[in-house]
Motif scaffolding. Structure first.
Motif, PDB file in Angstrom:
ATOM      1  N   PRO A 180     -33.048 -45.999   2.343  1.00 45.37           N
ATOM      2  CA  PRO A 180     -33.669 -44.996   3.219  1.00 45.37           C
ATOM      3  C   PRO A 180     -33.454 -43.583   2.700  1.00 45.37           C
ATOM      4  O   PRO A 180     -32.629 -43.340   1.814  1.00 45.37           O
ATOM      5  N   LEU A 181     -34.210 -42.646   3.252  1.00 46.70           N
ATOM      6  CA  LEU A 181     -34.037 -41.242   2.869  1.00 46.70           C
ATOM      7  C   LEU A 181     -32.639 -40.778   3.228  1.00 46.70           C
ATOM      8  O   LEU A 181     -32.113 -41.097   4.297  1.00 46.70           O
ATOM      9  N   ALA A 182     -32.033 -40.024   2.340  1.00 42.61           N
ATOM     10  CA  ALA A 182     -30.674 -39.515   2.554  1.00 42.61           C
ATOM     11  C   ALA A 182     -30.719 -38.011   2.794  1.00 42.61           C
ATOM     12  O   ALA A 182     -31.693 -37.336   2.441  1.00 42.61           O
ATOM     13  N   GLN A 183     -29.658 -37.499   3.383  1.00 41.97           N
ATOM     14  CA  GLN A 183     -29.505 -36.063   3.587  1.00 41.97           C
ATOM     15  C   GLN A 183     -28.462 -35.583   2.584  1.00 41.97           C
ATOM     16  O   GLN A 183     -27.310 -36.005   2.628  1.00 41.97           O
ATOM     17  N   GLY A 184     -28.857 -34.726   1.666  1.00 44.58           N
ATOM     18  CA  GLY A 184     -27.902 -34.289   0.655  1.00 44.58           C
ATOM     19  C   GLY A 184     -28.554 -33.389  -0.368  1.00 44.58           C
ATOM     20  O   GLY A 184     -29.558 -32.726  -0.100  1.00 44.58           O
ATOM     21  N   ASP A 185     -27.982 -33.376  -1.588  1.00 41.79           N
ATOM     22  CA  ASP A 185     -28.434 -32.483  -2.649  1.00 41.79           C
ATOM     23  C   ASP A 185     -29.003 -33.308  -3.800  1.00 41.79           C
ATOM     24  O   ASP A 185     -28.236 -33.813  -4.644  1.00 41.79           O
ATOM     25  N   PRO A 186     -30.316 -33.477  -3.899  1.00 42.67           N
ATOM     26  CA  PRO A 186     -30.902 -34.279  -4.982  1.00 42.67           C
ATOM     27  C   PRO A 186     -30.707 -33.652  -6.356  1.00 42.67           C
ATOM     28  O   PRO A 186     -30.560 -34.364  -7.351  1.00 42.67           O
ATOM     29  N   PHE A 187     -30.693 -32.304  -6.423  1.00 43.56           N
ATOM     30  CA  PHE A 187     -30.546 -31.649  -7.730  1.00 43.56           C
ATOM     31  C   PHE A 187     -29.186 -31.969  -8.341  1.00 43.56           C
ATOM     32  O   PHE A 187     -29.075 -32.256  -9.530  1.00 43.56           O
ATOM     33  N   ARG A 188     -28.118 -31.928  -7.510  1.00 42.19           N
ATOM     34  CA  ARG A 188     -26.773 -32.203  -8.031  1.00 42.19           C
ATOM     35  C   ARG A 188     -26.616 -33.677  -8.394  1.00 42.19           C
ATOM     36  O   ARG A 188     -25.922 -34.012  -9.353  1.00 42.19           O
ATOM     37  N   LYS A 207     -40.951 -25.964   5.415  1.00 44.27           N
ATOM     38  CA  LYS A 207     -42.039 -26.656   4.724  1.00 44.27           C
ATOM     39  C   LYS A 207     -41.474 -27.574   3.640  1.00 44.27           C
ATOM     40  O   LYS A 207     -40.452 -27.243   3.030  1.00 44.27           O
ATOM     41  N   PRO A 208     -42.115 -28.719   3.354  1.00 47.71           N
ATOM     42  CA  PRO A 208     -43.296 -29.231   4.056  1.00 47.71           C
ATOM     43  C   PRO A 208     -42.889 -29.843   5.395  1.00 47.71           C
ATOM     44  O   PRO A 208     -41.902 -30.558   5.470  1.00 47.71           O
ATOM     45  N   TYR A 209     -43.669 -29.546   6.426  1.00 46.53           N
ATOM     46  CA  TYR A 209     -43.335 -30.022   7.758  1.00 46.53           C
ATOM     47  C   TYR A 209     -44.234 -31.209   8.122  1.00 46.53           C
ATOM     48  O   TYR A 209     -45.341 -31.365   7.601  1.00 46.53           O
ATOM     49  N   THR A 210     -43.739 -32.033   9.029  1.00 46.04           N
ATOM     50  CA  THR A 210     -44.524 -33.187   9.477  1.00 46.04           C
ATOM     51  C   THR A 210     -45.465 -32.769  10.595  1.00 46.04           C
ATOM     52  O   THR A 210     -45.280 -31.739  11.235  1.00 46.04           O
ATOM     53  N   GLU A 211     -46.465 -33.610  10.829  1.00 38.60           N
ATOM     54  CA  GLU A 211     -47.383 -33.383  11.935  1.00 38.60           C
ATOM     55  C   GLU A 211     -46.608 -33.335  13.250  1.00 38.60           C
ATOM     56  O   GLU A 211     -46.840 -32.471  14.099  1.00 38.60           O
ATOM     57  N   GLN A 212     -45.645 -34.264  13.392  1.00 37.30           N
ATOM     58  CA  GLN A 212     -44.845 -34.335  14.615  1.00 37.30           C
ATOM     59  C   GLN A 212     -44.032 -33.055  14.790  1.00 37.30           C
ATOM     60  O   GLN A 212     -43.934 -32.507  15.892  1.00 37.30           O
ATOM     61  N   GLU A 236     -45.579 -17.927  -8.600  1.00 36.40           N
ATOM     62  CA  GLU A 236     -46.411 -19.095  -8.894  1.00 36.40           C
ATOM     63  C   GLU A 236     -45.632 -20.391  -8.672  1.00 36.40           C
ATOM     64  O   GLU A 236     -46.179 -21.378  -8.166  1.00 36.40           O
ATOM     65  N   ALA A 237     -44.359 -20.401  -9.058  1.00 36.12           N
ATOM     66  CA  ALA A 237     -43.540 -21.600  -8.853  1.00 36.12           C
ATOM     67  C   ALA A 237     -43.403 -21.904  -7.366  1.00 36.12           C
ATOM     68  O   ALA A 237     -43.451 -23.072  -6.949  1.00 36.12           O
ATOM     69  N   HIS A 238     -43.240 -20.851  -6.566  1.00 35.89           N
ATOM     70  CA  HIS A 238     -43.121 -21.043  -5.114  1.00 35.89           C
ATOM     71  C   HIS A 238     -44.407 -21.634  -4.543  1.00 35.89           C
ATOM     72  O   HIS A 238     -44.368 -22.566  -3.731  1.00 35.89           O
ATOM     73  N   SER A 239     -45.538 -21.108  -4.960  1.00 32.23           N
ATOM     74  CA  SER A 239     -46.815 -21.604  -4.461  1.00 32.23           C
ATOM     75  C   SER A 239     -47.058 -23.052  -4.895  1.00 32.23           C
ATOM     76  O   SER A 239     -47.454 -23.904  -4.088  1.00 32.23           O
ATOM     77  N   LEU A 240     -46.810 -23.336  -6.171  1.00 35.69           N
ATOM     78  CA  LEU A 240     -47.013 -24.698  -6.675  1.00 35.69           C
ATOM     79  C   LEU A 240     -46.033 -25.676  -6.033  1.00 35.69           C
ATOM     80  O   LEU A 240     -46.373 -26.844  -5.795  1.00 35.69           O
ATOM     81  N   LYS A 241     -44.829 -25.211  -5.751  1.00 33.39           N
ATOM     82  CA  LYS A 241     -43.838 -26.069  -5.095  1.00 33.39           C
ATOM     83  C   LYS A 241     -44.358 -26.559  -3.750  1.00 33.39           C
ATOM     84  O   LYS A 241     -44.182 -27.732  -3.388  1.00 33.39           O
ATOM     85  N   SER A 242     -45.017 -25.668  -3.003  1.00 38.99           N
ATOM     86  CA  SER A 242     -45.587 -26.068  -1.717  1.00 38.99           C
ATOM     87  C   SER A 242     -46.700 -27.093  -1.900  1.00 38.99           C
ATOM     88  O   SER A 242     -46.807 -28.064  -1.148  1.00 38.99           O
ATOM     89  N   ILE A 279     -44.929 -35.148  -4.435  1.00 39.63           N
ATOM     90  CA  ILE A 279     -44.885 -35.473  -5.863  1.00 39.63           C
ATOM     91  C   ILE A 279     -43.501 -35.089  -6.391  1.00 39.63           C
ATOM     92  O   ILE A 279     -43.131 -33.910  -6.420  1.00 39.63           O
ATOM     93  N   GLN A 280     -42.741 -36.094  -6.808  1.00 39.97           N
ATOM     94  CA  GLN A 280     -41.392 -35.880  -7.307  1.00 39.97           C
ATOM     95  C   GLN A 280     -41.279 -36.457  -8.717  1.00 39.97           C
ATOM     96  O   GLN A 280     -41.960 -37.424  -9.043  1.00 39.97           O
ATOM     97  N   PRO A 281     -40.454 -35.891  -9.616  1.00 41.58           N
ATOM     98  CA  PRO A 281     -39.499 -34.808  -9.362  1.00 41.58           C
ATOM     99  C   PRO A 281     -40.081 -33.413  -9.602  1.00 41.58           C
ATOM    100  O   PRO A 281     -39.350 -32.433  -9.650  1.00 41.58           O
ATOM    101  N   GLU A 282     -41.398 -33.319  -9.765  1.00 45.23           N
ATOM    102  CA  GLU A 282     -41.992 -32.022 -10.102  1.00 45.23           C
ATOM    103  C   GLU A 282     -41.731 -30.968  -9.020  1.00 45.23           C
ATOM    104  O   GLU A 282     -41.559 -29.782  -9.339  1.00 45.23           O
ATOM    105  N   THR A 283     -41.690 -31.403  -7.755  1.00 41.47           N
ATOM    106  CA  THR A 283     -41.375 -30.440  -6.688  1.00 41.47           C
ATOM    107  C   THR A 283     -39.990 -29.839  -6.918  1.00 41.47           C
ATOM    108  O   THR A 283     -39.782 -28.633  -6.759  1.00 41.47           O
ATOM    109  N   GLN A 284     -39.020 -30.691  -7.301  1.00 40.29           N
ATOM    110  CA  GLN A 284     -37.665 -30.200  -7.580  1.00 40.29           C
ATOM    111  C   GLN A 284     -37.645 -29.335  -8.838  1.00 40.29           C
ATOM    112  O   GLN A 284     -36.901 -28.349  -8.911  1.00 40.29           O
ATOM    113  N   HIS A 285     -38.475 -29.679  -9.845  1.00 42.44           N
ATOM    114  CA  HIS A 285     -38.571 -28.833 -11.052  1.00 42.44           C
ATOM    115  C   HIS A 285     -39.030 -27.424 -10.672  1.00 42.44           C
ATOM    116  O   HIS A 285     -38.485 -26.420 -11.157  1.00 42.44           O
ATOM    117  N   LEU A 286     -40.038 -27.338  -9.815  1.00 40.06           N
ATOM    118  CA  LEU A 286     -40.575 -26.034  -9.408  1.00 40.06           C
ATOM    119  C   LEU A 286     -39.567 -25.267  -8.559  1.00 40.06           C
ATOM    120  O   LEU A 286     -39.470 -24.041  -8.650  1.00 40.06           O
TER     121      LEU A 286
END
Length: 691
Positions: free
Chosen positions: A289-297, A533-538, A626-632, A639-646
């Motif tokens: 399942p999805l975890a709460q933590g630091d994916p970069f580390r 962001k990114p936020y869910t519909e709910q 530009e990185a901030h905009s593309l990250k969104s 799309i991972q890990p490109e979101t983390q790259h940005l």
């Protein structure tokens, strides 16, 4: 009252008491002489009593003298005050210190010490640090403890004991200055080394594009390899310095462990191919399942350990195992193991591998390179997350590094698994201003709001949002934080400071990173609430319903829906995974999906060109934007890990630019952009075909 006057008064009282005792004894002697002579036995008893009395008085006087001598010869401050704060006893050290103390008018203002007298009734001791300013300009620091004393007659006193800690204080200040100087030095060293290093790497890249002989091409490859190795050394030293100084900041965000592992493996796959090693991954088929933590580390630790395994393995295999089977309630401890069939480590050297600047064998730096910091950094990063790391190894047979991190189950994952149908009429007629400059985010927000029949007015930047808010009345304002011309924080600040129809209208901040806007700073910055962001519909619906005070309780009971698909072990091209899981019903809207894909294909390549151009001239402000905009954009499609790259690229551009690392990140995102554009064009062609 001064100390000398107090002591003189005490001495006079003692002398008066002694004179009174002498007077009473004289009267007793006269009375005794006037009475009949006592018997022999009575006289003997009286003599014994008097003798014992004299002995006891002498013993008491000797003990008092010894205690006084000990107190006066103590280097510490010792003094006693009564209930009224009057000094009744003090040792010579304290007397000498007070005689050297500067007058009150020449001392700087300092906070008063704790009110120890208030604790006399409670009978509790207090400890604190205090300083004394002397006439010669010297400042002395003391660690002071004040303890209440109660005599048998009920009288109360306050004993003060202070130890000189001036040298310790100075040593601490010197150490702090040394740490600050070290940090400044490391930052300067990073800049001074990186600048020429980037020049060398850039020139090598230009040389590679020119026509070269085979020998010259080999030389260029060697230059590139050497500079990349040097950059790794610099990054290791800087990471180690950050850990030492406590500058490492850990994320607490939801992330997919399986995708993070796949991204780390994919980034090093070319190295295993070069050496002909077999790469095995175990455990990713088990749903994690999805975890709460630091994916970069986590990515950083995995890359370091897998790189080590590759470096020290010449033939055989590397096996990566992920075990999340010990989940209990909200606790999600995950164990990662990286085993290799490499050179191994002798039993005598196992204790050295996690120590800073130490390697298992003195020949390793010469044969394999490295700083000896990588495993120390891994150990620190794992322990900072509450985990632990260890190693098993047999010389000549291979090693297995294992670490466990106690993650928590992501709350976002629970919301996704147990989601409620959203009512479509509770927000009907709501008038809303949306300030958002990213086209994909605009489409997502407007599509979501359109489902709920919300009237939306768009603003492309902060200036436009402020102008519209000053001239039109809205029920709510959704304000993106990072926008061109005028950011959301400044726009909201001006709105709150200017009389107008929306001065007190609720403003919800939309932010990709909850640093500048968070639970503590939200209201101080003028926002009613914030949404990450990114936020869910709910999440968007619940936020709007709560802030606008619209009913949200007419949803039907929750239905368990599994929204996170099982990640494949190692797909042929794992970089081509995307989904709309955050967007609820919009994920099944063909027109919406078509618009999102068309927008990606038409806009993202141009943004990537702008990003490349900004990086070429080291225009870090544009790179960050530009990185901030593309990250969104990438984040909305998961799309991972490109979101983390940005995300990492944005951090680099805003803090300590590293052109080499930035180029690698941009290169990875550019490659993914080409792949996704090709994939999306195929899918758009399929969507255009008649059913």
């Amino acid at each position: 009252m001064s100390l000398k006057v107090t002591l003189a008064a005490e001495r006079l009282r003692r002398e008066a008491a002694e004179a009174e005792v002498a007077k009473l004894r004289a009267q007793l002697a006269a009375l005794t002489a006037a009475t009949p002579a006592p018997s022999t036995e009575e006289a003997r008893s009286l003599a014994q009593v008097v003798s014992q009395l004299k002995y006891t008085e002498q013993q008491l006087e000797d003990q008092q003298g010894l205690v006084r001598q000990v107190i006066d010869n103590s280097p510490n401050l010792v003094y006693v005050e009564d209930e009224n704060g009057r000094l009744i006893l003090a040792n010579e050290t304290y007397v000498q210190l007070l005689n050297q103390q500067a007058p009150p008018e020449s001392r700087p203002a300092t906070p008063p010490p704790p009110a120890a007298h208030a604790n006399m009734e409670a009978g509790t001791a207090v400890s604190f640090e205090e300083c004394y300013y002397l006439t010669n300009g010297q400042v002395l620091w003391f660690s002071t403890t004040k303890s209440p004393l109660v005599r048998s007659d009920g009288s109360r006193y306050l004993l003060t004991f202070s130890s000189d800690i001036t040298d310790l204080k100075r040593a601490y200040q010197i150490a702090e200055e040394s740490v600050r100087a070290k940090q400044v030095f490391m930052a300067n060293m990073s800049h001074e080394i990186r600048t020429p290093l980037h020049g060398v790497m850039g020139l090598a890249e230009l040389l590679k594009k020119a026509p070269l002989s085979a020998e010259q091409a080999d030389y260029v490859d060697m230059i590139q390899s050497s500079t990349e190795n040097l950059l790794v050394v610099i990054n290791d030293i800087l990471d180690f310095s950050k850990i030492e100084s406590g500058k490492i900041r850990l994320e607490r965000i939801p992330f997919d462990i399986a995708k993070t592992v796949q991204a780390a493996v994919r980034s090093l796959a070319f190295k295993t191919d070069e050496k002909g090693l077999i790469l095995n991954i175990i455990g990713l088929n088990d749903h994690i399942p999805l975890a709460q933590g630091d994916p970069f580390r986590l990515h950083q630790v995995l890359v370091n350990l897998i790189s080590n395994a590759i470096k020290f393995t010449n033939r055989g295999s590397i096996t990566i195992t992920v075990d999340a089977s010990r989940r209990h309630g909200q606790d999600l401890p995950v164990t990662f193991s990286i085993a290799d069939t490499g050179i191994g480590i002798s039993e005598g050297n196992l204790g050295q591998v996690f120590k800073s600047f130490r390697q298992a064998d003195s020949s390793i730096p010469r044969l394999y390179g490295g700083t000896g910091l990588g495993l120390s950094i891994c150990k620190n990063l794992v322990e900072l997350q509450g985990g632990h790391i260890g190693v098993r190894s047999t010389l000549g047979q291979g090693s297995c590094f294992s670490f466990t991190i106690p993650y928590r189950l992501s709350e976002e994952h629970i919301i996704q698994e147990v989601s409620s149908p959203i009512p479509t009429n509770s927000l009907q007629g709501l008038s809303l201003l949306l300030a958002e400059d990213n086209g994909v985010n605009q489409l997502i927000a407007v599509s979501m709001l359109g489902q709920w029949q919300v009237n939306v007015d768009m603003a492309q930047n902060g200036e436009e949002a402020l102008a519209k808010a000053l001239n039109n009345q809205y029920d709510l304002i959704l304000m993106d934080i990072q926008m061109p011309q005028l950011d959301g924080i400044e726009a909201t600040g001006r709105l709150r400071a200017t009389a107008g129809p929306n001065r007190y209208t609720p403003v919800i901040a939309l932010t990709a990173d909850a640093f500048r806007v968070n639970a503590e700073s939200c209201q101080a910055l003028g926002f009613s609430d914030y949404l990450i962001k990114p936020y869910t519909e709910q999440a968007l619906y619940q936020m709007l319903a709560r802030v606008s005070h619209r009913p949200a309780e007419d949803a039907t009971p929750a239905v368990a829906v599994e929204l996170v698909p099982e990640s494949p072990l190692l797909p042929a091209d794992p970089s081509l995974h995307y989904d709309f899981l955050l967007l609820g019903k919009l994920a099944t809207d063909t027109d919406f999906v078509r618009k999102i894909l068309e927008m990606f294909v038409s806009r993202v390549p141009d943004q990537m060109q702008s990003l490349h151009a900004a990086l070429e001239v080291e225009d870090w402000k544009t790179v960050a934007r530009e990185a901030h905009s593309l990250k969104s954009t990438f984040g909305s499609l998961n799309i991972q890990p490109e979101t983390q790259h940005l995300k990492r690229l944005e951090e680099l551009a805003e803090n300590q630019p590293s052109a080499s690392e930035a180029q690698k990140l941009v290169g990875a995102v550019a490659q993914a952009t080409q792949q996704f554009c090709a994939l999306f064009q195929e899918e758009l062609a399929q969507l255009s075909q008649p059913l």
